[in-house]
Design a protein around this motif. Structure first.
Motif, PDB file in Angstrom:
ATOM      1  N   GLU A  47       0.839  -1.203   0.000  1.00 52.36           N
ATOM      2  CA  GLU A  47       0.000   0.000   0.000  1.00 52.36           C
ATOM      3  C   GLU A  47       0.872   1.251   0.000  1.00 52.36           C
ATOM      4  OE1 GLU A  47      -2.714  -0.309   3.274  1.00 52.36           O
ATOM      5  OE2 GLU A  47      -3.910  -1.841   2.267  1.00 52.36           O
ATOM      6  N   GLY A  52      -1.623   0.231  -6.688  1.00 48.39           N
ATOM      7  CA  GLY A  52      -2.993   0.555  -7.085  1.00 48.39           C
ATOM      8  C   GLY A  52      -3.023   1.449  -8.314  1.00 48.39           C
ATOM      9  N   PHE A  76     -11.374   3.689  -4.995  1.00 52.80           N
ATOM     10  CA  PHE A  76      -9.995   3.978  -5.382  1.00 52.80           C
ATOM     11  C   PHE A  76      -9.914   4.363  -6.850  1.00 52.80           C
ATOM     12  CE2 PHE A  76      -5.754   3.025  -6.899  1.00 52.80           C
ATOM     13  CZ  PHE A  76      -4.980   3.681  -5.951  1.00 52.80           C
ATOM     14  N   TRP A  80      -8.836   7.972  -8.268  1.00 52.26           N
ATOM     15  CA  TRP A  80      -7.695   8.031  -9.176  1.00 52.26           C
ATOM     16  C   TRP A  80      -8.066   8.818 -10.428  1.00 52.26           C
ATOM     17  CZ3 TRP A  80      -5.769   7.041 -13.938  1.00 52.26           C
ATOM     18  CH2 TRP A  80      -4.379   6.946 -14.064  1.00 52.26           C
TER      19      TRP A  80
END
Length: 94
Positions: A47, A52, A76, A80
Motif C-alpha cells: 500500500e 494501485g 480507489f 484516481w
C-alpha cells in the motif's frame, strides 16, 4: 520498484506483481461495451507504493484502446480518475 500488471487468464481482473509475487488486483465486469470496476485490493505491504495506480492506469489504458466506457464503482478507481482528469472522458455518463 517495478510493478508488473497483466490481465488474468479469465479476463475478470488485472493482477499486479512485485518481484514475481502477488501485490494487488483490480476486478472488472464487462457489460455491453462498458467495463465496471467494482473492487481494488492491494496487499498491505505494498500500500502507498504505486501498485494501485499501476493497476488502474493499465486497466484504463486498455479500456481506452478497445473503445470501452468505464464505471468506477470502486472508490480507489473513482478517486484516481478524479486526480487524473485526462481519463475522465472514459467514464460512462460524462
Amino acid at each position: 520498484m517495478q510493478v508488473d500488471v497483466r490481465l488474468s487468464p479469465g479476463g475478470d481482473s488485472y493482477l499486479a506483481e512485485v518481484e514475481g509475487r502477488p501485490a494487488g488486483r483490480l476486478d472488472l465486469v464487462r457489460r455491453d461495451g462498458v467495463i465496471v470496476y467494482p473492487h481494488t485490493k492491494v496487499q498491505p505491504e505494498h500500500e502507498g507504493r504505486g501498485v494501485g495506480s499501476a493497476l488502474v492506469r493499465t486497466a484504463l489504458d486498455a479500456a481506452r484502446a478497445e473503445g470501452a466506457r468505464v464505471v468506477p464503482l470502486c472508490w480507489f478507481v473513482k478517486e484516481w480518475i478524479d486526480r487524473h482528469p485526462d481519463y475522465a472522458d472514459l467514464v460512462e455518463g460524462t
